[in-house]
Design a protein around this motif. Structure first.
Motif, PDB file in Angstrom:
ATOM      1  N   ILE A 269      21.075 -28.562 -84.227  1.00 35.96           N
ATOM      2  CA  ILE A 269      21.585 -27.754 -82.968  1.00 35.96           C
ATOM      3  C   ILE A 269      20.702 -27.159 -81.949  1.00 35.96           C
ATOM      4  CG2 ILE A 269      21.085 -25.654 -84.066  1.00 35.96           C
ATOM      5  CD1 ILE A 269      23.911 -24.659 -83.031  1.00 35.96           C
ATOM      6  N   GLU A 270      19.227 -27.359 -82.421  1.00 39.74           N
ATOM      7  CA  GLU A 270      18.052 -27.073 -80.950  1.00 39.74           C
ATOM      8  C   GLU A 270      18.177 -28.400 -80.422  1.00 39.74           C
ATOM      9  OE1 GLU A 270      17.352 -26.504 -83.614  1.00 39.74           O
ATOM     10  OE2 GLU A 270      17.550 -24.464 -84.394  1.00 39.74           O
ATOM     11  N   THR A 271      18.554 -30.002 -80.883  1.00 40.74           N
ATOM     12  CA  THR A 271      18.744 -30.930 -79.705  1.00 40.74           C
ATOM     13  C   THR A 271      19.457 -30.655 -79.014  1.00 40.74           C
ATOM     14  OG1 THR A 271      17.577 -32.386 -81.882  1.00 40.74           O
ATOM     15  CG2 THR A 271      18.604 -33.542 -80.421  1.00 40.74           C
TER      16      THR A 271
ATOM     17  N   ARG B  49      24.696 -19.891 -78.476  1.00 43.52           N
ATOM     18  CA  ARG B  49      25.866 -19.683 -78.106  1.00 43.52           C
ATOM     19  C   ARG B  49      26.576 -21.302 -78.127  1.00 43.52           C
ATOM     20  NH1 ARG B  49      25.098 -19.241 -71.564  1.00 43.52           N
ATOM     21  NH2 ARG B  49      26.796 -20.189 -71.858  1.00 43.52           N
ATOM     22  N   LEU B  50      25.932 -21.868 -78.408  1.00 42.50           N
ATOM     23  CA  LEU B  50      26.973 -22.920 -78.935  1.00 42.50           C
ATOM     24  C   LEU B  50      26.629 -22.809 -80.301  1.00 42.50           C
ATOM     25  CD1 LEU B  50      23.569 -25.478 -78.664  1.00 42.50           C
ATOM     26  CD2 LEU B  50      26.409 -25.563 -77.253  1.00 42.50           C
ATOM     27  N   SER B  51      26.407 -22.215 -81.129  1.00 38.35           N
ATOM     28  CA  SER B  51      27.131 -21.692 -82.799  1.00 38.35           C
ATOM     29  C   SER B  51      28.031 -21.182 -82.670  1.00 38.35           C
ATOM     30  CB  SER B  51      26.228 -21.402 -83.576  1.00 38.35           C
ATOM     31  OG  SER B  51      26.340 -21.504 -85.084  1.00 38.35           O
TER      32      SER B  51
ATOM     33  N   HIS C 236      18.464 -28.551 -76.065  1.00 34.06           N
ATOM     34  CA  HIS C 236      17.694 -29.580 -75.907  1.00 34.06           C
ATOM     35  C   HIS C 236      18.340 -30.375 -74.673  1.00 34.06           C
ATOM     36  CE1 HIS C 236      14.069 -30.589 -73.782  1.00 34.06           C
ATOM     37  NE2 HIS C 236      14.415 -31.582 -74.132  1.00 34.06           N
ATOM     38  N   ILE C 237      19.477 -30.607 -75.543  1.00 36.34           N
ATOM     39  CA  ILE C 237      20.481 -31.535 -74.129  1.00 36.34           C
ATOM     40  C   ILE C 237      21.545 -31.017 -73.440  1.00 36.34           C
ATOM     41  CG2 ILE C 237      22.539 -33.870 -74.614  1.00 36.34           C
ATOM     42  CD1 ILE C 237      21.295 -34.612 -76.846  1.00 36.34           C
ATOM     43  N   SER C 238      22.202 -30.023 -73.837  1.00 32.98           N
ATOM     44  CA  SER C 238      22.433 -29.728 -72.713  1.00 32.98           C
ATOM     45  C   SER C 238      22.043 -27.807 -72.057  1.00 32.98           C
ATOM     46  CB  SER C 238      23.724 -28.938 -73.594  1.00 32.98           C
ATOM     47  OG  SER C 238      23.366 -27.454 -74.652  1.00 32.98           O
ATOM     48  N   GLY C 239      20.745 -27.874 -72.357  1.00 35.88           N
ATOM     49  CA  GLY C 239      20.511 -26.558 -71.866  1.00 35.88           C
ATOM     50  C   GLY C 239      21.127 -25.106 -72.214  1.00 35.88           C
ATOM     51  N   ILE C 240      22.043 -25.288 -73.015  1.00 38.86           N
ATOM     52  CA  ILE C 240      22.537 -23.832 -73.903  1.00 38.86           C
ATOM     53  C   ILE C 240      21.886 -23.332 -74.675  1.00 38.86           C
ATOM     54  CG2 ILE C 240      24.695 -22.540 -74.511  1.00 38.86           C
ATOM     55  CD1 ILE C 240      26.559 -25.025 -72.662  1.00 38.86           C
ATOM     56  N   HIS C 241      21.356 -22.203 -74.708  1.00 43.55           N
ATOM     57  CA  HIS C 241      20.706 -21.822 -76.167  1.00 43.55           C
ATOM     58  C   HIS C 241      21.649 -21.665 -77.853  1.00 43.55           C
ATOM     59  CE1 HIS C 241      19.437 -18.409 -78.726  1.00 43.55           C
ATOM     60  NE2 HIS C 241      18.454 -18.515 -77.711  1.00 43.55           N
ATOM     61  N   SER C 242      20.813 -22.072 -78.281  1.00 40.27           N
ATOM     62  CA  SER C 242      21.657 -23.184 -79.467  1.00 40.27           C
ATOM     63  C   SER C 242      22.227 -21.658 -79.829  1.00 40.27           C
ATOM     64  CB  SER C 242      20.931 -22.798 -80.792  1.00 40.27           C
ATOM     65  OG  SER C 242      19.803 -21.871 -80.834  1.00 40.27           O
TER      66      SER C 242
END
Length: 601
Positions: free
Chosen positions: A508-510, A521-523, A513-519
């Motif tokens: 999820i950190e990768t 928020r992604l989760s 890094h690719i999306s520029g969004i905090h992990s």
């Protein structure tokens, strides 16, 4: 004085009566005591013998009774010994014990007939012996008890029933020929004289040939007698009665046999028979003096010794001789006496009892056969019932097995249909992912329809995540902004276009890094729109790619290569995730794919 005499006479009459009455009572009591004492002694003797015989076998008892009869000349005690064997239960008798019991019955019949003249009791015992031989004999000849048949023959000969006598003599002859050659002389000698005196020599042609071939050792008087008579019968076949009579005379001149002064009744009987045979043959050649001489000698033996079974033949031969000499009146008298002898013997009370015993024996045999047939019928019914039960059980089992096979076939068919449906769903999933259409389009679209820009005032309820992005059970929060939707669309874009997701080290950190969004928020976005964790979400994309590679046309890579291509270092881990996502193993998936392609073609 007259008055005194009258008084004495009146006084004496009652006294004499009393004395006579007392004397009669005394005599009766003495006779009763005398008759009761032997009976009591006999009972006591039997009880003592019964006690002594407890430890003896049936064969030992037979030998004991036989030795008492032959050596001690005590038929009464011999019968008591034999009776102890008859008390034995026969449920578990062996073949040897049955043979000994049959011999005991035969010996009892012999004693009753030859010692006591009781033909009725002898016949009963002999029938019991014959019944045992027929029921428990070890071959067709029973126990080879020739004495049974010989005693039968003697009984019927004494009552002038020569047909039955010949029948039993022939049976005894056959048994002796096969089992006890030493006793063959008796049966053949009696068959010979009966057939000669009745002019029925051809009736024993078979026995004559068998006797000639048997080569019986010349060790008994009867065997030597039989050899002479056998030669005489050969001449009778050729109507050479002169030569036949000469051979009969040779039998008479054999000093070991022809001894009229010998007290042995058997020897005297056969000497008389030889004389009757010689006279019968000489009568055929009209030798009147020779016939008269021999008839006279025969009569001097038959009459004093009471050989009643030979009276009929004696009178018939005398009648034929008298007719030859012209003395018709005396011939008729001898014929009448012969007929009277035959009638008195054949119709005697004793013979009537014998006939009754025969009828009872036949009835008993018929009842035994009926019981045996009924027992066999019951056994057959039981077997049929068992067979029907077995057939019914097999039928029910076959039906049950058939129903079970049908049920298994139906379940397999349903399973195949389910697997096919699941396979098609997986194919659709692979096609959707390969065409850059995410798996959860409908979920995202629903979230988009519930955004603040839509006409609906309701907000979508999503699970509340903690700081690590994991859902807290039992809690929900409102997420109605476009920010989450925008974040999830960004995630979908990256997952569809970026090959980095197939890197084993993709985390999820990768993605952050690719999306520029905090992990975080992604989760939260993934959990809100899919209800799944990041690893499960990524795994579905990877498995979709794996399905595409496994079903791609051309040369397909191996499962291990596909697992490595989609980001799994371990084939085992790949297989676990593959089955969790598709519901099938990789092998089943490939098989279903091949079948689907075949059906489409």
């Amino acid at each position: 004085m007259d008055i005194f005499k009258k008084y004495i006479s009146q006084l004496a009459i009652p006294t004499v009566r009393r004395v006579i009455l007392l004397s009669v009572c005394f005599v009766v009591s003495v006779l009763g005591t005398a008759s009761a004492k032997p009976a009591a002694e006999a009972t006591a003797d039997f009880d003592s013998l019964l006690h002594l015989s407890k430890g003896m076998s049936v064969d030992q008892i037979r030998h004991k009774g036989r030795s008492v009869f032959l050596e001690q000349k005590d038929p009464h005690t011999a019968l008591l010994w034999y009776r102890t064997a008859l008390k034995r239960p026969t449920d578990n008798f062996t073949a040897d014990e049955w043979e000994s019991l049959a011999r005991i019955y035969s010996n009892i019949g012999h004693i009753y007939y030859y010692e006591y003249g009781n033909a009725q009791q002898a016949l009963v015992s002999l029938m019991n012996s014959a019944g045992i031989c027929e029921a428990h004999g070890r071959d067709n000849d029973g126990f080879a008890l020739t004495d049974i048949y010989y005693t039968f023959a003697d009984i019927y000969t004494s009552y002038n029933d020569l047909s039955k006598a010949s029948y039993y003599l022939k049976k005894g002859f056959d048994v002796s020929l096969r089992k006890d050659i030493r006793k063959i002389g008796y049966s053949f000698a009696n068959l010979a004289w009966i057939s000669i005196l009745n002019d029925s020599v051809p009736s024993i042609r078979r026995e004559r040939e068998l006797f000639r071939r048997a080569e019986v050792p010349d060790t008994s008087v009867l065997v030597r007698f039989c050899r002479q008579i056998l030669g005489a019968m050969d001449h009778i076949d050729n109507n050479d009665y002169a030569a036949a009579s000469r051979l009969a005379d040779i039998a008479l001149t054999d000093r070991t046999f022809a001894t009229p002064d010998n007290p042995d009744i058997t020897i005297l009987r056969y000497h008389a028979i030889a004389l009757l045979i010689s006279s019968h043959l000489r009568l055929k050649i009209n030798d009147v003096p020779g016939t008269a001489k021999r008839l006279s000698e025969a009569e001097t033996i038959i009459t004093p010794n009471g050989l009643f079974d030979l009276y009929d033949f004696l009178y018939k031969e005398k009648a034929a001789y008298l007719r030859l000499t012209g003395n018709t009146s005396r011939a008729r008298d001898c014929e009448f006496r012969a007929m009277k002898v035959r009638d008195s013997l054949y119709n005697s009370h004793k013979y009537g009892l014998l006939r009754n015993i025969e009828e009872e024996w036949k009835v008993s045999e018929m009842e035994n056969r009926l019981k045996q047939n009924e027992a066999e019928r019951q056994i057959l019914i039981i077997k049929q019932n068992k067979q029907q039960t077995i057939m019914l059980t097999l039928g029910v089992s076959a039906v049950a097995i058939l129903l079970m096979l049908l049920w298994i076939f139906r379940k397999n068919r349903m399973l195949r249909e389910t697997n096919a449906s699941l396979f098609y769903k997986n194919i659709e999933l692979a096609d959707a992912l390969s065409s850059s259409s995410p798996v959860f389009v409908r979920t995202v679209q629903a979230a988009h329809n519930n955004s603040p820009d839509s006409d609906s005032e309701d907000c979508r309820m999503t699970p509340t995540n903690d700081t690590d992005g994991r859902t807290e059970p039992g809690k929900k929060k409102k997420d109605c902004t476009d920010e989450a939707y925008t974040t999830f669309e960004r995630i979908r874009q990256i997952m569809a276009e970026n090959r980095e997701i197939y890197n084993p080290d993709f985390t999820i950190e990768t993605l952050s890094h690719i999306s520029g969004i905090h992990s975080r928020r992604l989760s939260q976005a993934i959990n809100s729109f899919t209800g799944k964790s990041f690893s499960t979400f990524v795994g579905e994309y990877r498995i979709a790619e794996a399905c595409r590679q496994l079903t791609a046309p051309g040369i397909r890579p191996t499962i291990a290569a596909v697992a490595e291509n989609v980001g799994y270092k371990s084939r085992t881990h790949f297989s676990t995730v593959f089955k969790a996502v598709t519901g099938m193993t990789t092998t089943e998936f490939i098989r279903q794919a091949n079948r689907s392609l075949e059906n489409r073609l």
